[in-house]
Design a protein around this motif. Structure first.
Motif, PDB file in Angstrom:
ATOM      1  N   SER A  31      11.923  54.345   7.948  1.00 48.16           N
ATOM      2  CA  SER A  31      11.254  53.107   7.528  1.00 48.16           C
ATOM      3  C   SER A  31      11.198  52.057   8.619  1.00 48.16           C
ATOM      4  O   SER A  31      10.455  51.093   8.504  1.00 48.16           O
ATOM      5  N   ARG A  32      12.039  52.224   9.697  1.00 45.77           N
ATOM      6  CA  ARG A  32      12.159  51.246  10.786  1.00 45.77           C
ATOM      7  C   ARG A  32      12.634  49.883  10.270  1.00 45.77           C
ATOM      8  O   ARG A  32      12.308  48.850  10.852  1.00 45.77           O
ATOM      9  N   ARG A  33      13.370  49.902   9.156  1.00 46.45           N
ATOM     10  CA  ARG A  33      13.860  48.648   8.579  1.00 46.45           C
ATOM     11  C   ARG A  33      15.371  48.715   8.413  1.00 46.45           C
ATOM     12  O   ARG A  33      15.943  49.798   8.291  1.00 46.45           O
TER      13      ARG A  33
ATOM     14  N   ALA B 152      16.426  55.573  19.106  1.00 43.99           N
ATOM     15  CA  ALA B 152      17.579  56.428  18.779  1.00 43.99           C
ATOM     16  C   ALA B 152      18.896  55.663  18.714  1.00 43.99           C
ATOM     17  O   ALA B 152      19.962  56.281  18.720  1.00 43.99           O
ATOM     18  N   ARG B 153      18.883  54.344  18.636  1.00 45.75           N
ATOM     19  CA  ARG B 153      20.122  53.575  18.529  1.00 45.75           C
ATOM     20  C   ARG B 153      20.091  52.686  17.291  1.00 45.75           C
ATOM     21  O   ARG B 153      19.050  52.169  16.903  1.00 45.75           O
ATOM     22  N   TYR B 154      21.278  52.483  16.709  1.00 43.83           N
ATOM     23  CA  TYR B 154      21.416  51.692  15.496  1.00 43.83           C
ATOM     24  C   TYR B 154      22.699  50.883  15.591  1.00 43.83           C
ATOM     25  O   TYR B 154      23.698  51.334  16.171  1.00 43.83           O
ATOM     26  N   VAL B 155      22.664  49.672  15.022  1.00 46.88           N
ATOM     27  CA  VAL B 155      23.849  48.834  14.942  1.00 46.88           C
ATOM     28  C   VAL B 155      24.400  48.933  13.530  1.00 46.88           C
ATOM     29  O   VAL B 155      23.667  48.759  12.553  1.00 46.88           O
TER      30      VAL B 155
ATOM     31  N   VAL C 145      22.847  48.804   8.372  1.00 47.62           N
ATOM     32  CA  VAL C 145      22.437  49.623   9.507  1.00 47.62           C
ATOM     33  C   VAL C 145      21.120  49.062  10.025  1.00 47.62           C
ATOM     34  O   VAL C 145      20.120  49.047   9.304  1.00 47.62           O
ATOM     35  N   LEU C 146      21.109  48.590  11.264  1.00 47.03           N
ATOM     36  CA  LEU C 146      19.944  47.926  11.841  1.00 47.03           C
ATOM     37  C   LEU C 146      19.382  48.773  12.972  1.00 47.03           C
ATOM     38  O   LEU C 146      20.121  49.150  13.893  1.00 47.03           O
TER      39      LEU C 146
END
Length: 759
Positions: free
Chosen positions: A329-331, A364-367, A358-359
């Motif tokens: 979803s890119r959200r 390929a990276r997420y906070v 999860v942001l």
């Protein structure tokens, strides 16, 4: 019947994961203690002239007689011998308890997996109690430069900036290295001498690290402010850094790919982690955790604990679902509560993950953000937000009235003098597409005698539509429904915001996807044409060639640098470098066209000036406004002559007899500027042992300095990197690698280097 086994299974999983994590921590502590005990056993065996087994038995007997723990006694025994390595001894005793703690900390550091883990152990267990707040450990590189192997107490961005220190390093590094003795700066370095991680007035200590007389690295210890270095403090720090010599054999700490993001997470006051996913395997790795997360997880992560399932054993499946949802979803994705962390919790029950988010943070990276205790301020804000745009109502089914609060009239677009609309009569006020939802709501209230809610589109008299959430409860008299009470909440603003965000996000996603595709294609195309580290080439005529390409620091800056080394049919050798103006896929495709055109033209046997003129015409007619700088050189192995022509490019550099100098280059204009331009040529006879260097401006260009400054730095760097092996025209790899490592340019542009050696 099934609830019991399932609950038992969950309990077993909790205890199993917690026990496993605790066992891992215990084994690490045992390894450090065993290492220290082995050292003490060896000392006793040498001093008493007995076997290792007898020395171990004697150590146990001493521990029993003195009442000390085996680890403390072992620390005292090891501390009784001379200071390790080649570190100078300051004749001031360190207090016994402090010395014992330092030795135990050093043993724990030697049991870690990487230099970075060891640096953190030394800082937290020994240097921190001495007032220090940072530690840097550099390893000596073959080129004479220093390579950062590990650090603690400093930001990732600053660590990336000081990853390499050139052989021509600034003061006070040079003073410490040349003198091979510690340098104690009680109130900061001299003005104009930058020090990593140290404020202008803060104390620091630079200590050369030596093993068997050989300089193997440099340590920098920093304090938060001015600090007097008395004899005791100097002795303690010197001893600790003498112990640090052993940990430089461990693997380097990995440098984060996004240091700015790492620093941002470190500045947060809530637990946070940076995650990276693999397109090939789908694995999720924990790239970085901030200090709050380290406390939550029960300790810092080791190199083998980076997989998501190892860091969050009870939560990784739920986190994996959030990551997949965020990817598609890119959200941002949220979860109110996830299972408890069961990685290492030696004290008390594992803590749950609350308010999990999860942001997406780039490709390929997420906070990952979470809390372990509910933030009362945030919770209060959420509760208040639920009351905005809220109205109450009460309906009677036994002959009474319908009563609205004032806010309801505004939602329905009605005047205060109009009669409120009962819930049973609401069908005439809603969008006909919501008839089914209203029917279900009323069925729950009337037949099910239970509360219910639904979002309905209220059509107001002026034709506008409001999205209103209706939450109602039945009023009962025994089994009979006598009325309803409930709440209307106007969610129109939220609905419109979601629509606008969705539309904006969709359009941005299309644009970003197209841009990412172009940038990825450009990078892949450039790497296919200009590989980053090709193998050294042995060429006819006694030549050896080493070439390197380093792409731009950011994908979106991928540029049009190229190099070429091509043997020609007449026995000559074409050596060329070039740089297309601009960045992105247009620059890369222009680079490919010019490089291929130059290759084809070189097969005609024309001299460099003529080749450059033809390439200029190709640029003018096919480049659509493209411009480029380039150097085209032809080497004749029979005559040992090099003839070259330049189109506005940087001068060639010749290393001869251990001294570097820039060659006189024609000041001709760049490719694609004007038609029919006559390009001049220069000629030089190369000797055995000569090394010729061609390069692009990413190697030397600096934002605030002229090219002259960068060229002077380049000449000095080549002089520093020159070795006896270079005199044979052979060992070119260390030269080009050393130049890339020095990073004289600061524009983050891509860089090409070609070194040609004459045997």
């Amino acid at each position: 019947m099934s609830a019991g086994p399932a609950g038992a299974s969950a309990d077993w999983a909790d205890s199993g994961f917690t026990g496993l994590a605790a066992e891992i921590e215990r084994l690490r502590a045992d390894s450090a203690c065993r290492h220290l005990t082995d050292l003490a056993t060896g000392v006793l065996a040498a001093q008493l002239g007995v076997s290792v087994a007898d020395a171990a038995a004697h150590l146990d007997a001493l521990a029993g007689a003195t009442g000390l723990s085996p680890a403390d006694l072992a620390a005292d025994v090891v501390n009784s011998v001379a200071a390790p390595g080649d570190q100078p001894v300051v004749p001031s005793p360190v207090p016994p308890l402090q010395a014992r703690q330092q030795r135990r900390t050093a043993a724990a550091a030697e049991a870690t997996d990487s230099v970075g883990d060891a640096a953190r152990t030394l800082l937290e267990g020994a240097l921190g109690p001495l007032g220090a707040d940072s530690l840097w450990l550099w390893r000596s590189a073959a080129s004479g430069s220093l390579s950062l192997a590990g650090h603690a107490g400093v930001g990732a961005s600053e660590a990336a900036a000081w990853r390499w220190i050139s052989p021509a390093c600034p003061e006070p590094f040079r003073t410490a290295l040349d003198g091979s003795v510690p340098l104690w700066l009680e109130s900061g370095p001299a003005e104009g001498c930058p020090m990593p991680g140290v404020r202008a007035d803060a104390a620091s200590a630079l200590l050369p690290l030596r093993r068997q007389g050989e300089l193997i690295g440099l340590a920098l210890v920093g304090w938060p402010g001015p600090t007097p270095f008395d004899a005791s403090l100097r002795r303690a720090v010197t001893d600790l850094m003498g112990m640090a010599v052993a940990i430089l054999d461990r693997p380097d700490s990995p440098m984060p790919a996004v240091p700015v993001m790492v620093d941002l997470l470190d500045a947060l006051t809530q637990p946070a982690a940076l995650l990276q996913t693999s397109d090939a395997t789908g694995a999720v790795m924990v790239e970085h955790v901030n200090g709050e997360a380290v406390a939550t997880l029960g300790g810092a992560l080791s190199a083998g604990d980076r997989h998501l399932s190892r860091v969050f054993p009870l939560t990784h499946q739920a986190l994996g679902r959030l990551i997949r949802q965020a990817r598609h979803s890119r959200r941002p994705q949220r979860a109110a509560r996830l299972p408890a962390i069961a990685r290492t919790e030696p004290h008390g029950a594992p803590a749950p993950l609350l308010d999990v988010r999860v942001l997406p943070a780039g490709d390929a990276r997420y906070v990952l953000l979470w809390n372990t205790v509910t933030d009362s301020g945030l919770a209060t804000g959420r509760a208040v937000s639920r009351l905005q745009r809220v109205a109450t109502f009460q309906d009677s089914l036994t002959g009474g009235e319908t009563v609205w609060s004032e806010q309801a009239y505004d939602m329905f677009g009605m005047g205060r003098d109009e009669a409120p609309v009962p819930l049973l009569a609401l069908r005439g006020r809603i969008h006909r597409g919501d008839d089914g939802a209203l029917t279900e709501l009323l069925r729950s209230l009337m037949d099910g005698r239970t509360g219910a809610q639904s979002v309905l589109r209220i059509v107001r008299p002026d034709g506008s539509v409001r999205h209103v959430r209706v939450a109602a409860e039945p009023l009962l008299d025994g089994e009979r429904v006598t009325g309803f009470v409930g709440v209307y909440q106007d969610e129109s603003v939220i609905h419109r915001t979601e629509l606008a965000l969705n539309a904006t996000f969709d359009s941005l996603t299309v644009v970003r996807d197209q841009a990412e595709l172009r940038h990825r294609l450009a990078l892949q195309l450039q790497q296919a044409i200009v590989p980053e580290t090709p193998a050294p080439q042995e060429l006819p005529g006694g030549l050896v060639v080493a070439a390197r390409y380093r792409p731009a620091a950011e994908e979106y800056q991928v540029g049009g640098d190229w190099y070429d080394v091509l043997p020609l049919p007449d026995g000559k050798l074409l050596v060329a470098v070039g740089d297309i103006a601009g960045h992105g896929i247009d620059s890369v495709t222009g680079m490919v066209a010019l490089r291929n055109a130059q290759r084809a033209l070189a097969f005609t046997g024309g001299p460099p000036g003529q080749l450059m003129g033809w390439l200029n015409e190709v640029t003018l007619r096919t480049g659509e406004g493209t411009s480029a700088t380039a150097v085209c050189a032809l080497y004749d192995p029979d005559a040992r002559d090099l003839v070259w022509s330049s189109a506005g490019h940087l001068p060639l550099l010749l290393l001869r007899d251990g001294r570097a100098r820039l060659l006189d280059t024609p000041e001709d204009i760049l490719l694609g500027a004007v038609p029919s331009f006559p390009y001049a040529e220069r000629r030089i006879a190369l000797r055995p042992g000569d090394t010729l260097l061609l390069y692009t401006d990413g190697l030397i260009e600096r934002r605030h300095d002229g090219l002259g400054v960068g060229l002077a730095h380049l000449v000095a760097a080549v002089d520093e990197l020159a070795t006896d092996e270079l005199a044979t025209g052979g060992q070119l790899g260390p030269l080009v690698d050393g130049l890339l490592g020095l990073a004289m340019g600061d524009t983050d542009d891509d860089t090409c280097i070609v070194a040609v050696g004459v045997r």
